[in-house]
Scaffold this motif. Sequence first.
Motif, PDB file in Angstrom:
ATOM      1  N   ALA A  45       0.822  -1.212   0.000  1.00  0.00           N
ATOM      2  CA  ALA A  45       0.000   0.000   0.000  1.00  0.00           C
ATOM      3  C   ALA A  45       0.854   1.259   0.000  1.00  0.00           C
ATOM      4  CB  ALA A  45      -0.936   0.005   1.208  1.00  0.00           C
ATOM      5  N   SER A  46       1.905   1.288   0.805  1.00  0.00           N
ATOM      6  CA  SER A  46       2.756   2.478   0.869  1.00  0.00           C
ATOM      7  C   SER A  46       3.527   2.674  -0.429  1.00  0.00           C
ATOM      8  CB  SER A  46       3.726   2.381   2.053  1.00  0.00           C
ATOM      9  OG  SER A  46       4.580   1.263   1.925  1.00  0.00           O
ATOM     10  N   ILE A  47       3.952   1.567  -1.045  1.00  0.00           N
ATOM     11  CA  ILE A  47       4.672   1.658  -2.318  1.00  0.00           C
ATOM     12  C   ILE A  47       3.739   2.125  -3.434  1.00  0.00           C
ATOM     13  CG2 ILE A  47       5.815   0.282  -4.105  1.00  0.00           C
ATOM     14  CD1 ILE A  47       7.040  -1.371  -1.832  1.00  0.00           C
ATOM     15  N   LYS A  48       2.529   1.584  -3.456  1.00  0.00           N
ATOM     16  CA  LYS A  48       1.564   1.982  -4.483  1.00  0.00           C
ATOM     17  C   LYS A  48       1.205   3.459  -4.360  1.00  0.00           C
ATOM     18  CE  LYS A  48       0.953  -1.914  -6.685  1.00  0.00           C
ATOM     19  NZ  LYS A  48       1.387  -2.037  -8.112  1.00  0.00           N
ATOM     20  N   PHE A  49       1.088   3.938  -3.137  1.00  0.00           N
ATOM     21  CA  PHE A  49       0.765   5.351  -2.941  1.00  0.00           C
ATOM     22  C   PHE A  49       1.886   6.227  -3.491  1.00  0.00           C
ATOM     23  CE2 PHE A  49       0.474   9.307  -0.493  1.00  0.00           C
ATOM     24  CZ  PHE A  49      -0.870   9.614  -0.670  1.00  0.00           C
ATOM     25  N   TYR A  50       3.114   5.820  -3.258  1.00  0.00           N
ATOM     26  CA  TYR A  50       4.264   6.556  -3.802  1.00  0.00           C
ATOM     27  C   TYR A  50       4.234   6.551  -5.323  1.00  0.00           C
ATOM     28  CZ  TYR A  50       9.139   7.753  -4.859  1.00  0.00           C
ATOM     29  OH  TYR A  50      10.266   8.332  -5.371  1.00  0.00           O
ATOM     30  N   THR A  52       1.710   6.239  -7.313  1.00  0.00           N
ATOM     31  CA  THR A  52       0.620   7.083  -7.814  1.00  0.00           C
ATOM     32  C   THR A  52       0.996   8.553  -7.756  1.00  0.00           C
ATOM     33  OG1 THR A  52      -1.029   5.465  -7.096  1.00  0.00           O
ATOM     34  CG2 THR A  52      -1.794   7.710  -7.495  1.00  0.00           C
ATOM     35  N   GLN A  53       1.602   8.942  -6.649  1.00  0.00           N
ATOM     36  CA  GLN A  53       1.962  10.340  -6.467  1.00  0.00           C
ATOM     37  C   GLN A  53       3.128  10.768  -7.369  1.00  0.00           C
ATOM     38  OE1 GLN A  53       0.346  12.644  -4.359  1.00  0.00           O
ATOM     39  NE2 GLN A  53      -1.164  10.985  -4.281  1.00  0.00           N
ATOM     40  N   LYS A  54       4.048   9.848  -7.608  1.00  0.00           N
ATOM     41  CA  LYS A  54       5.263  10.167  -8.371  1.00  0.00           C
ATOM     42  C   LYS A  54       5.174   9.751  -9.843  1.00  0.00           C
ATOM     43  CE  LYS A  54       7.916  11.829  -5.027  1.00  0.00           C
ATOM     44  NZ  LYS A  54       8.612  13.133  -5.074  1.00  0.00           N
ATOM     45  N   HIS A  55       4.071   9.097 -10.227  1.00  0.00           N
ATOM     46  CA  HIS A  55       3.866   8.656 -11.610  1.00  0.00           C
ATOM     47  C   HIS A  55       5.020   7.772 -12.100  1.00  0.00           C
ATOM     48  CE1 HIS A  55       0.576  11.522 -11.744  1.00  0.00           C
ATOM     49  NE2 HIS A  55       1.401  12.458 -11.322  1.00  0.00           N
ATOM     50  N   LYS A 123       7.134  12.368   4.889  1.00  0.00           N
ATOM     51  CA  LYS A 123       7.103  12.853   3.514  1.00  0.00           C
ATOM     52  C   LYS A 123       6.872  11.700   2.544  1.00  0.00           C
ATOM     53  CE  LYS A 123      10.234  16.682   4.599  1.00  0.00           C
ATOM     54  NZ  LYS A 123      11.526  17.332   4.289  1.00  0.00           N
ATOM     55  N   ILE A 124       6.364  12.037   1.375  1.00  0.00           N
ATOM     56  CA  ILE A 124       6.042  11.030   0.373  1.00  0.00           C
ATOM     57  C   ILE A 124       7.278  10.226  -0.031  1.00  0.00           C
ATOM     58  CG2 ILE A 124       6.337  12.646  -1.548  1.00  0.00           C
ATOM     59  CD1 ILE A 124       3.823   9.723  -1.313  1.00  0.00           C
ATOM     60  N   ASP A 125       8.458  10.859  -0.018  1.00  0.00           N
ATOM     61  CA  ASP A 125       9.685  10.160  -0.395  1.00  0.00           C
ATOM     62  C   ASP A 125      10.073   9.077   0.602  1.00  0.00           C
ATOM     63  OD1 ASP A 125       9.990  11.622  -2.703  1.00  0.00           O
ATOM     64  OD2 ASP A 125      11.318  13.115  -1.808  1.00  0.00           O
TER      65      ASP A 125
END
Length: 222
Positions: A45-50, A52-55, A123-125
């Motif tokens: 889930a955390s990887i997928k969110f990254y 999505t946000q970072k394309h 942070k998203i990173d």
Amino acid sequence: MQAMNNQKTEKLNRFTQFPNLVELLLSKKLVFSDPSHWEDQNDIASIKFYETQKHCKLRLLCFCQAEETLHHWKTYAAGPYGCCIEFDKLTLLQDFQKFSNVLTQEVTYKRIKDLSTQGNTIKIDQYPFLKRKPYECDSEFRIIWRKTDAVDNEPTEVDLNLNCINRITLNSQIPTIFVHLLKKLIKDSNLEINVNISTIYKNTTWINKLKNLNHPPIDTCT
């Protein structure tokens, strides 16, 4: 390479299976894995969110910085053909410095309540390097490849300098013939890699010391 490295250890352990080890030695390549196939849905889930946000798409190499435990063998290298590859951390990471799309960092472990109290500071990173507290015993280190223009199912491989491998530890139950085959492969490849058998299930030194402990005589009933 974007790096946030903590050099508290000089080695990185990768638990895997014997066929993967042989393939690595023959191909001289490291293959990044697709996290969508992992068992840990929280991690996914955390990887997928990254992503999505970072394309982008992420492919990962995961290593353990902690000393071997029964958990590591049972979870990541189960069965008689499980093995552990010990890499020299600095030498391995140097090979990735030429890639601008590679991220390297230790994993941070959080409790659910931490997301409520610290959520605004995460942070998203940090998301690809974020896991739940129960996994903290792994002391995991990740090398991540960011893919922005490749086909999703295209394997991500990088050339590996085999000299960055310090040692290989095999499960004590592996048939002896495979130990000999591995040592021959290493010798024929002109490599200097130590091959050990794990003592986590049977350590002769431990057993012998127990036998030789001095205990007071035990009274026996007559």
